[in-house]
Each structure stands twice: as C-alpha cells, then as structure tokens.
Design an enzyme around this catalytic site. Structure first.
Site, mmCIF file in Angstrom:
data_model
loop_
_atom_site.group_PDB
_atom_site.id
_atom_site.type_symbol
_atom_site.label_atom_id
_atom_site.label_comp_id
_atom_site.label_asym_id
_atom_site.label_seq_id
_atom_site.Cartn_x
_atom_site.Cartn_y
_atom_site.Cartn_z
ATOM 1 N N GLY A 264 0.820 -1.202 0.000
ATOM 2 C CA GLY A 264 0.000 0.000 0.000
ATOM 3 C C GLY A 264 0.856 1.255 0.000
ATOM 4 N N SER A 265 0.347 2.280 0.640
ATOM 5 C CA SER A 265 1.008 3.593 0.557
ATOM 6 C C SER A 265 2.380 3.611 1.204
ATOM 7 C CB SER A 265 0.129 4.650 1.216
ATOM 8 O OG SER A 265 -1.133 4.651 0.604
#
Lengths: 487, 472
Positions: free
Chosen positions: A218-219
């Site tokens: 993810g981020s």
C-alpha cells in the site's frame, strides 16, 4: 572338475566383494547423509537425549528450557517462556513433529553436536564431564519491544518487525494469532491433538507473518517510489511542485487513479504528496521512471530475493509488468507484495542515511562452557539511496508524523518519521484493507529503531481501518520501548 | 602351489593334522564372544552382565565338545571351519542377547502379544542342538560317500520337507513354517542340505552322459531329455513350491545351487548362460503376478519413498536398516549403543546384520563378511581337495549355497538387491537355521577330513629300490 570349481570360487569371491563394496558405500560414502535424514529417528532421539541449550534474548534472558520426561525414546522435552510471544523467533522443537526456525537451524549448537563445538567436546571428554550439554544461541531480540509489539497487536491479526537501522539487528518479531510451542513439544496423544488443531486452524497461527507472509504494502511503498524519484533525478527539491495532473489517468487505460477523499494533490510537492498520501503523484512518478528503474530501486531495498536472518524470510516482489500495472505497483498495489520485515528494512535504510544493513537475529553462539564461538559482524547489504537523498526522505517522513496521516506515532522529545498505508485487497477491493505503518525514531546518537506494522484483519469497521489509526500506535509503543531501554 | 599337493592322491605320510591350530582358534573365537558380552553389559547397565558367565560357559562347553569330537573322529579336518562357525554363533548370541535388552522391542512385544520372551536362551539351546547334530554327523557318518546311497531317498525327503509348510498357516506373509505345539521349524533350511545331497548323487552318476551325449543347438550343448529330465523336474517342482509359499530367498538359493552343481559336474559353460536366462525369465515372471514381490522391488528401488506416499512395512524396514548402517559409520556406535531396534520385530532375525552395521560399524561389517567369506573359501578348498566326484560336488554345493545365502540376505538388508527374507547363517535368531547350518559345517568337516587324510603308504616295491636316487 577342478577348473569349474576354481571359477565357482571366483564367483563366490565376487559375491562377497559386492557385499564389501556395498557396506563401504553405505557406511562410509553415504554415512553423513543417512545419519542426518529427516526420516532417521536417531536425529530426534539425539536432539532430546540431553538438555538442549537455550535461546537467549535481551543479552542474557533465556526464553527456552528443558524438562525431563518419562518417554522411553526422549529424555527431555522442550519448554518455552511466553511461548506465543516468542514463537515467531524461536520456532518450535517437538519430539513428534520435528522443529522449525531457530530451533531447527541452530540445532547443532543447541544439541551440542555442531562441528564448531568439536574442541569443546574433546576437552570435556578429558575433563571427564560426562553429560553432554548444548550450547546457547544469543539473539538480538529486545524483550520490551517484543512485548510492546505482541500486546499491541492483541487479538488482531497481524505482524510487527523492528530493526536497529545502524546494525540490522532484529529487535522485535511478532505475529498474531500465535501458538504456544509447549503444547505439542512432547510425544503424547495430547500433543498430537494440539498439533492437529493448529494445523486445521483457519487463522493459521503457525504462520510467521512477520517473515513468511507477503502483503500489498500500500502507501508505505511510496517511500520507495520517492527514493526512486530522488535517486534517478526525476525531482531534486522535495518542496518544489511536481508535474502531476488531477485526475490522473492511468497510462494506456481509460480509468482514473483515485485519491482517498478530496485532497489537493494537483502538482503537489513530494513532501506534501507523502504527507497526504497522494496516489496520483506517486503513480505518475512510477510511470515516468518506468518499470525497470522501479525494479532496480526496489531490489536495492531488498525486494525480489529471499532474506536470511538466518531464518528465511520470503522474497518480497516488485513485479515486472506493463505500464498501468507498474503505475499501480508504484503506490504499493497491483502485484506488489512485501513482508513486514521488508518494509522495516525500507524504513531502516532511510533512517540510517541510505545504508541498508543485513538484518540478523543471532548475535552470538555460545559453547556449553559459555565461550563465544561466533559473533555476528554487522554487514551492509546495499545502499539504496545517497546520504543526501536519505536526509530529504527523512524530512518528508518526519512531516508525515508531525502534520500528516501518521500523527498517532508522535513520541514527545523524539524525532519520529513514518508513513501510513491502507492496502486494498480482494477482488474489486471487496475485503477489509490491510493497515500498514512503517516508521523510525531518531535521537542525537542516530536512529535506534525502525518498525513495520501490518494489521491484517481487525474487528474494526471497514471504514475505520487506516494505517494511522490501527498500526501507528503499535509502532509507537515498540519505538518507545526501545528508546526507554536505552536510557 | 599347495593346491597341487592337496589334490594328489599320495600325500606326505605324516601330514600335520592342525588340531592344535584349531584349538587355539577356538579359544580366540570364544574369547571374542565373551568380551563382547562384557562390552554390552558395561555399555547398557554399567556393570558386567549376569548372563555373561552362563553364556560364556555354554559356548566353552559347546566349542570344547565339538573340538574334542573333531579331534577324535575327524583328525585331519580343515582347522578353520569349526572356529569360524563358533565365532559367528557366539557373536550372534551376543547380538540377540543385546536386542533382548532393548526397551523398545520389549514394549512392542508386550503391546502385540502381551508378553515378551527373550530369544537369547532359546538361541543357546538351539546352538546346543546344532552342535549335537554336528557331533552326530561326525560320529555316524564315517565317510561322506555313504550319503551317495541315499540319492533318491534325499529327493523324496527334500520334496516332503518343501511341501509340508503348505499345510500350515503363513507367518508374516510367507508359508515357510511347520509348527508342532510350541516348536516351529523352517524345513527349507534343512531341504537345502538334502537337495544338495540328491544333486551330487544324481549328477555324479549322470555327469558324463550330460556332458557328452548332447546335441549342439545354437552354440549350446543340450543334453538328452532322459539324462536331464529327472533333475529338471525336481528342481522345477521345488521352485514352484517355494514360489507358492512366497519363500523367494530359498527359491533363489535352490536355483543358484542347481546351476552351480550342474556347471561343476558337466564343465559346460553353456549351463551358466542357460541358468542366467532362466533366472531372468523366472524373476520377471514371478514379479508380474506376485504383489509380495512387487512391493519388495518398489521398496528396493526407493527405500525412502514410503515416507512420502503409502505406508508399507517392507519399505519402512529396509529404509530403517539402511539408516542403521549409515548411522554406524566407520567405527560404529559400540555394542549396545545403537538404535537398530527401530527396525522392529525382525531386528534379531532377518535384519540382525544391521545391528552389526550400526554398533560395530564398517570395520565390524567387513570383519563379519570376511568371516563368512572364509567359511566359503574353506568349503571351496575342501571341494578342490576332495578326491571323489561325489565329495567335490557335495562340498561345492554346500559352500555355494552358503555363499548365495549370505549374499542374498546381506545384499537384501543393505539394499543391494530386493529383500527376500532369509536368515543370516549362525548370526540370526532362529532354531532351524542354526541347527541346519551346524549340520552343513559337520558335513564339510567330514569331507575335508577325508580329503586331507594321508593316503595309506604304497606297498614297497622292488622297482622302487632300484630307481631310488641316492643323494650324496
């Protein structure tokens, strides 16, 4: 009739000779291989014939022990202190079900059979101490950090990996739900039932999520993408505007890459983009750099190959893929997969001014006499980014914690840098997202700890799942435990 | 060459009898066994075993009686046969006694049959019976040629012995036992001696007809049916019976015996070619319809396969035996300190050699195999020295059978060939085997005595006087 008699005697001689050759082959050529086969029960009998050595944390505290049993084959049984908490580090060692991880890899030292102990064994033969003893394995684990990680995860499913960025020493390695290796250490029906139950458990408590499970990062992966942008000279000033349209259309497709909420990401600077976690900015960077440059940078951080700590950690994957997929991988989605250990390595490389140290958890091996026979020498694995760029990235990550999505990780009086992540998974993002947080703390004498936390599944409402909310407090507790220990 | 002097019909007048050599070797053989007892006791309990003196005394008595009888009734016998057999029997007793101490085997026996009975005392008793049979052979059989008279009776006896087990239930997959109340015997062990007597007697009479009155066919000499017929029928019958009893080791043994003796009798190499072709055909034939054989062949090809796939007893035994050998290494773990009992119920019978391998190591295995090799060598030497064709045939038949049996058992246990289930002569626990092999040694001793006995001095002749060389 004597001629055929002589021939028959030669024939009989050949029969005996064949047997002699065969016994030499079995007992000399293949002896070592046969003697160490997993099927060979002698290996297990020998493993438990004497008190095993201990696995030690905090530089002196044993988390393992041995208990005498009445079993006719196995004299001793392995026991663990805080089994569920330490299981991802020690592994198990069962009379009936073999062993895993450190208990298996360091079996030679723990049983006292290792070749490195040859001198000790010979010596004790002369001094007359009859009972063979095992040596100890001293790990780098920090009991306070481990406890913070384990209690922080609580009844949530997830994992924590914490490293000392300056040396690569693993400080915490937690995985939940966990198991107590003591429940199946023996050879009885009860042990067998406990083992079967663990094998069938849908939550896979015996999976070491910190080392062996890969998640979409993810981020949190935007830290790597930012490093790639800086290293490849795509952007040099972290506060200058980037060339990022909003909405950003994924290359070669008709779909737009969305941001969470209505955050102002158009032409945002790198610092702002990381602070607010702009998908559009980092997706475009990944596409601008291209697949190969992204792979190269990720590989420098340790992606795409197994890591041995010495327990093997599964390789994290930055995929070779087409343009739209590469853009998605740049924000930690698509086929991008990382282990918690891998993301802790990313944070630690940034914190250690760009130098990535080889992660390890065995600091020393001790002979039964407590003489140290092996000491780990710290070793640099790679240099994913220059010192200058590392400091720029530190600035950016610090902003995330001070005013961005990672404010839950703030520790008073300590500089903390971090990055949140909320990774989508499942078909059409149907399942609960993974909450990620990677961070490091920094004091006057450099950075003592970098952490990666992933919470896989929680009882929280789907909309409440966020890296900042679920994972950051755990990371904070781990970092605080390490820093408090240093004082 | 010494062989030449041994085969001449006129030997030296006062050839040494070598009885004192034999006595010294006997002392050596029994001494080793007694030391082995002490070693096992010290390793397992840390003290000299209480049974040591009992077994030691038993061995001294058996060996002493056998030696005295040989001294009296077969004074020119080969001096090595008796000590070698005594050494193997003594070591076998220690190995069986050592396995009797295994807690693992005791537990297994108690859970399977409710009680555990040690095998070593039984083995000592059977050894005594065996030595008694040896003594009887030496006393009753003044000359081995007497056996020639019983050629056809032997044939009938061998067939009866082979058929008998058909009427008794199978034990562990093979119908090779005859049980009478508490006693059970394996007639196959005795049949191998008796059929050797039949082959020798028949072939001695027919050898010229077999070798010379033959037609050439495709480069091979084929004898007339009336010469070869009877022996072929007997042989085929015994093989068939054994195959139906799934006693593969013994059928292999009989086949080898048949080919060896036919070859020696006729001196025609074509028999070897014939024998190899037929055994290949037979092996393939049996393997196609006999699941028992198939499982053994599979276990032989990959002894460790059953750990990943199906669980069959044959594979687990053989892989455990192979691991036993590997764990022994070069010098072994020492008496009483290995784990060869992991093999299970056959640890002291078919698989006793793996205890030698594990506890005495490569060194001990080579020594034991060489002792077997020496027994065969003395047997072949006896055949060479024998002056009559019957004695030659019988001696080579018995020693050839012994060699094949050792090869088939040891090769099977070590994974060299598929396991067939026979016992290691003298070492393995089992009454029939010990008794029959002592009888075999008795017959060899008898033949060697006749062979080595100096010929009566030739009558003085006046011609000799005249042609005498007078040395200065």
């Amino acid at each position: 009739m004597n001629k055929p008699l002589r021939r028959i005697s030669v024939f009989c001689g050949i029969l005996i000779l064949a047997l002699l050759v065969r016994t030499n082959y079995l007992q000399y050529v293949r002896a070592d291989e046969l003697n160490t086969r997993d099927e060979n029960r002698r290996v297990r009998i020998e493993r438990y014939a004497h008190e095993r050595g201990d696995i030690i944390v905090d530089g002196g505290k044993a988390v393992t022990g041995s208990k005498e049993t009445k079993d006719s084959d196995f004299k001793f049984k392995r026991v663990w202190q805080d089994g569920p908490m330490w299981a991802p580090v020690t592994g198990y060692s069962s009379q009936a079900f073999d062993a895993s991880q450190l208990e298996k890899l360091e079996d030679g030292i723990l049983t006292g059979n290792d070749d490195q102990l040859f001198f000790d064994r010979t010596l004790s033969m002369f001094t007359g101490s009859k009972d063979k003893q095992g040596g100890n394995v001293v790990t780098t684990l920090n009991a306070a950090a481990q406890k913070a990680a384990f209690t922080g995860l609580g009844d949530k499913k997830g994992a924590v990996a914490a490293l000392d960025p300056q040396t690569g020493a693993i400080l915490a390695l937690a995985s939940t739900p966990s198991y107590d290796p003591s429940t199946f250490a023996g050879n009885s029906n009860k042990d067998s039932k406990a083992w079967q139950a663990l094998q069938k458990d849908k939550d896979k408590p015996m999976l070491n999520r910190a080392l062996r499970e890969t998640y979409p990062p993810g981020s949190t992966f935007k830290v790597v993408t930012a490093a790639a942008a800086l290293e490849n000279g795509l952007y040099t000033d972290i506060d200058a505007k980037t060339d990022s349209p909003l909405p950003y259309r994924l290359p070669l497709t008709t779909g737009n890459l969305e941001n969470e909420g209505n955050i102002p990401c158009e032409n945002a600077s790198l610092r702002e983009a990381l602070r607010m976690s702009c998908n559009t900015v980092f997706g475009k960077i990944s596409d601008d750099l291209g697949n190969q440059k992204m792979i190269d940078e990720a590989a420098k951080f340790g992606f795409n190959k197994d890591v041995f700590t010495p327990v093997r950690a599964t390789a994290s994957i930055y995929p070779k893929d087409n343009r739209p997929q590469n853009a998605m991988a740049g924000i930690g989605q698509a086929s991008n997969r990382a282990t918690p250990l891998q993301m802790a390595m990313v944070a630690s490389a940034v914190a250690n001014d760009g130098k990535l140290m080889q992660p390890y958890m065995v600091a020393e091996r001790q002979a039964p006499s407590l003489d140290v026979i092996y000491t780990h020498e710290k070793e640099q694995l790679s240099q994913p980014l220059s010192g200058e760029n590392a400091q720029k990235l530190q600035e950016m990550m610090k902003t995330v914690v001070e005013t961005g999505t990672g404010q839950n990780a703030k520790i008073p009086g300590v500089t903390v840098g971090g990055k949140t992540g909320t990774a989508q998974h499942g078909l059409n993002n149907s399942e609960k997202p993974y909450a990620w947080f990677i961070s490091y703390a920094k004091t006057d004498s450099g950075s003592p700890v970098a952490v990666a936390v992933v919470v896989e599944d929680s009882k929280a409402n789907r909309d409440d799942v966020s890296g900042g909310g679920l994972a950051a407090p755990i990371a904070k507790a781990v970092m605080k435990a390490v820093i408090d220990g240093k004082k | 060459m010494s062989v030449v002097t041994n085969t001449t019909t006129i030997g030296a007048i006062d050839a040494p009898s070598r009885r004192n050599t034999e006595l010294m070797m006997m002392v050596f053989a029994i001494g080793i066994s007694v030391f082995a007892y002490a070693n096992v006791g010290l390793a397992i309990d840390g003290k000299l075993p209480s049974g040591m003196f009992g077994y030691g005394l038993g061995l001294v008595l058996l060996g002493g009686v056998a030696h005295l009888v040989v001294r009296k009734f077969a004074p020119y016998a080969d001096p090595l046969l008796l000590p070698l057999a005594t050494l193997l029997n003594g070591l076998g007793l220690v190995l069986i006694w050592r396995l009797d101490q295994s807690q693992r085997l005791i537990n297994r026996a108690e859970s399977a049959w409710g009680k555990f009975t040690p095998d070593a005392p039984k083995q000592l008793m059977y050894s005594a019976v065996g030595v008694a049979l040896l003594v009887a052979v030496l006393i009753v059989l003044k000359d081995h040629r007497i056996l020639q008279r019983y050629t056809y009776i032997s044939m009938v006896a061998a067939l009866v012995l082979l058929i008998l087990p058909m009427f008794f239930p199978a034990v562990n997959g093979a119908k090779i036992w005859v049980s009478l109340g508490p006693f059970s015997i394996q007639p196959g062990e005795f049949a191998k001696i008796i059929i050797a007597i039949f082959f020798s007697g028949y072939l001695m009479v027919k050898r010229d007809a077999l070798a010379l009155a033959s037609r050439r066919f495709m480069g091979l000499y084929l004898p007339r049916g009336r010469d070869l017929g009877p022996i072929l029928v007997i042989w085929a019958l015994s093989i068939l019976i054994l195959v139906f009893e799934t006693d593969l080791g013994t059928s292999l043994l009989f086949f080898g015996l048949f080919v060896i003796m036919l070859y020696v009798a006729t001196e025609r190499t074509s028999w070897i070619v014939f024998g190899l072709l037929m055994s290949a055909a037979g092996a393939v034939g049996v393997a196609t319809f006999e699941p028992h054989v198939q499982s053994r062949v599979t276990a032989w090809q990959d002894p460790f396969a059953c750990y990943s796939t199906d669980v069959s007893g044959a594979c687990e035994q053989i892989s455990n035996a192979i691991m036993s050998f590997g764990s022994g290494g070069t010098l072994g773990t020492g008496w009483g300190q290995g784990h060869s009992d992991l093999i299970g119920f056959a640890a002291n019978a078919d698989f006793i050699l793996s205890t030698v391998g594990e506890e005495l190591g490569l060194a001990g295995m080579m020594a034991v195999l060489l002792v077997y090799g020496l027994i065969v060598e003395r047997g072949v030497r006896t055949a060479l020295a024998a002056r009559d064709p019957f004695g030659k045939l019988l001696a080579i038949g018995l020693s050839g059978a012994f060699a094949i049996q050792v090869f088939v058992v040891a090769g099977g246990v070590m994974g060299l060939i598929p396991l067939t289930g026979m016992t290691m002569p003298f070492l393995a626990a089992g009454g029939s085997s010990v008794i029959a092999n002592w009888a075999l040694i008795g017959i060899l001793i008898r033949i060697s005595d006749t062979a080595r006995r100096p010929a009566p001095a030739p009558a003085p002749s006046s011609d000799a006087e005249m042609t005498q060389v007078v040395r200065p």
